[in-house]
Motif scaffolding. Structure first.
Motif, PDB file in Angstrom:
ATOM      1  N   GLY A   1       0.198   5.048 -56.457  1.00 44.52           N
ATOM      2  CA  GLY A   1       1.139   5.312 -57.532  1.00 44.52           C
ATOM      3  C   GLY A   1       0.475   5.442 -58.886  1.00 44.52           C
ATOM      4  O   GLY A   1      -0.685   5.850 -58.976  1.00 44.52           O
ATOM      5  N   PRO A   2       1.174   5.064 -59.942  1.00 48.26           N
ATOM      6  CA  PRO A   2       0.734   5.323 -61.310  1.00 48.26           C
ATOM      7  C   PRO A   2      -0.323   4.334 -61.793  1.00 48.26           C
ATOM      8  O   PRO A   2      -0.853   3.536 -61.035  1.00 48.26           O
ATOM      9  CB  PRO A   2       2.024   5.191 -62.107  1.00 48.26           C
ATOM     10  N   GLY A   3      -0.580   4.420 -63.091  1.00 49.41           N
ATOM     11  CA  GLY A   3      -1.581   3.572 -63.729  1.00 49.41           C
ATOM     12  C   GLY A   3      -2.459   4.368 -64.656  1.00 49.41           C
ATOM     13  O   GLY A   3      -3.636   4.062 -64.845  1.00 49.41           O
TER      14      GLY A   3
ATOM     15  N   ALA B   1       4.683  -4.345 -67.840  1.00 50.59           N
ATOM     16  CA  ALA B   1       5.406  -3.726 -66.730  1.00 50.59           C
ATOM     17  C   ALA B   1       4.586  -2.600 -66.095  1.00 50.59           C
ATOM     18  O   ALA B   1       4.557  -2.448 -64.865  1.00 50.59           O
ATOM     19  CB  ALA B   1       6.750  -3.188 -67.205  1.00 50.59           C
ATOM     20  N   GLY B   2       3.914  -1.821 -66.920  1.00 49.91           N
ATOM     21  CA  GLY B   2       3.084  -0.735 -66.412  1.00 49.91           C
ATOM     22  C   GLY B   2       1.908  -1.247 -65.595  1.00 49.91           C
ATOM     23  O   GLY B   2       1.552  -0.674 -64.556  1.00 49.91           O
ATOM     24  N   TRP B   3       1.308  -2.338 -66.066  1.00 49.09           N
ATOM     25  CA  TRP B   3       0.194  -2.956 -65.345  1.00 49.09           C
ATOM     26  C   TRP B   3       0.667  -3.473 -63.988  1.00 49.09           C
ATOM     27  O   TRP B   3       0.030  -3.241 -62.955  1.00 49.09           O
ATOM     28  CB  TRP B   3      -0.390  -4.081 -66.179  1.00 49.09           C
TER      29      TRP B   3
ATOM     30  N   LEU C   1      -0.607  -2.106 -60.221  1.00 49.77           N
ATOM     31  CA  LEU C   1      -1.194  -2.978 -59.203  1.00 49.77           C
ATOM     32  C   LEU C   1      -0.332  -3.035 -57.950  1.00 49.77           C
ATOM     33  O   LEU C   1      -0.843  -3.047 -56.831  1.00 49.77           O
ATOM     34  CB  LEU C   1      -1.409  -4.382 -59.769  1.00 49.77           C
ATOM     35  N   HIS C   2       0.976  -3.070 -58.137  1.00 51.27           N
ATOM     36  CA  HIS C   2       1.865  -3.108 -56.976  1.00 51.27           C
ATOM     37  C   HIS C   2       1.724  -1.834 -56.156  1.00 51.27           C
ATOM     38  O   HIS C   2       1.546  -1.889 -54.928  1.00 51.27           O
ATOM     39  CB  HIS C   2       3.317  -3.279 -57.417  1.00 51.27           C
TER      40      HIS C   2
ATOM     41  N   GLY D   1      -5.111   0.942 -65.026  1.00 47.88           N
ATOM     42  CA  GLY D   1      -4.449   0.319 -63.897  1.00 47.88           C
ATOM     43  C   GLY D   1      -4.843   0.950 -62.579  1.00 47.88           C
ATOM     44  O   GLY D   1      -5.112   0.249 -61.592  1.00 47.88           O
ATOM     45  N   TYR D   2      -4.895   2.255 -62.554  1.00 48.41           N
ATOM     46  CA  TYR D   2      -5.242   2.988 -61.335  1.00 48.41           C
ATOM     47  C   TYR D   2      -6.678   2.692 -60.911  1.00 48.41           C
ATOM     48  O   TYR D   2      -6.945   2.367 -59.754  1.00 48.41           O
ATOM     49  CB  TYR D   2      -5.058   4.482 -61.590  1.00 48.41           C
TER      50      TYR D   2
END
Length: 282
Positions: free
Chosen positions: A94-96, A106-108, A112-113, A154-155
């Motif tokens: 997904g994102p990051g 929330a973005g972090w 990770l999720h 994050g990614y």
């Protein structure tokens, strides 16, 4: 394409993120070799479309691979239909795509999720079944698991962590005959990559999506992005007995991007310019 005498014929193969892109390509490759394919994802529409395309009536589970309850339900469905699990392919992502300073809490957490916890949670849930079958796990990381792109904190962090997860699993569970390996793709032609190319077109003087692909792969030895089927072939190799003495390994499938010495690109391009050509690899 059908494959005769396949090493995965009759195997039960679970693919997360199987509704699009690389995951769909992996599902198609295993199905073509006679495997019983289970595709998991959070969007039922794409999953059903892939199931219809690859045939063989694969089991579809509308599930977040990072949700322990969803994982438990998916495992129960797999065992009810097939009675075992031979290979788990952790492909969900997904994102990051922001720098640290631009990343919210929330973005972090989402990065990770989507990119890390999805692999951790489903592996943990499926471990008893995989130990029982002396099965295989293939974790799809990324070239971003080895290097850092711009504004991808994050990614990049999560994809690096997937390689650590691969090694830890291989170290701890090899005694059960279970093997765990990772794949690191570079640029692959997928819907997500197409969207990134379109964004590059909007922000530069490039005119077409193909021109954007040409630009991001210009310094690769192979000078092109991969097709999803090419990544699927590498995953299938690691998820079969053909790689029977490989575990804890990271297989890079990136058109040669990781071998390029970035500080020397200026010299190559200068030489190319002297010869009157536009690419350092011509």
């Amino acid at each position: 394409m059908a494959y005769a005498g396949s090493h995965v014929d009759g195997h039960v193969v679970v693919v997360t993120g199987g509704g699009t892109g690389i995951g769909a390509g992996i599902a198609a490759r295993y199905a073509a070799e006679g495997a019983h394919v289970v595709i998991l994802g959070r969007r039922p529409g794409p999953l059903e479309a892939v199931a219809a395309e690859i045939g063989a009536h694969p089991l579809v589970a509308d599930a977040d691979a990072g949700d322990p309850a969803a994982v438990e339900a998916a495992l129960a469905a797999v065992l009810e239909r097939y009675g075992r699990v031979d290979t788990l392919v952790c492909n969900a992502g997904g994102p990051g795509f922001t720098s640290v300073g631009e990343t919210s809490d929330a973005g972090w957490a989402e990065a990770l999720h989507s990119n890390l916890t999805t692999s951790f949670a489903i592996v943990r849930g499926f471990l008893p079944a995989l130990i029982e079958s002396a099965g295989r796990i293939v974790i799809v990381s990324s070239l971003s698991g080895l290097f850092a792109g711009p504004s991808m904190a994050g990614y990049v962090t999560a994809k690096h962590a997937l390689i650590g997860l691969t090694k830890s699993l291989a170290r701890d569970y090899g005694r059960h005959g279970m093997r765990v390996n990772a794949v690191c793709p570079g640029w692959v032609r997928t819907q997500m990559a197409d969207e990134e190319m379109d964004e590059l077109v909007q922000n530069t003087g490039l005119q077409t999506r193909q021109a954007a692909y040409d630009a991001v792969t210009a310094d690769l030895p192979l000078r092109r992005p991969a097709a999803a089927a090419e990544i699927a072939a590498a995953v299938r190799f690691l998820g079969s007995d053909e790689s029977s003495y490989m575990t804890g390994a990271t297989l890079v499938v990136d058109g040669g991007a990781h071998i390029v010495d970035l500080p020397t690109l200026a010299f190559d391009k200068a030489r190319a310019g002297q010869k009157g050509v536009t690419s350092a690899w011509n």
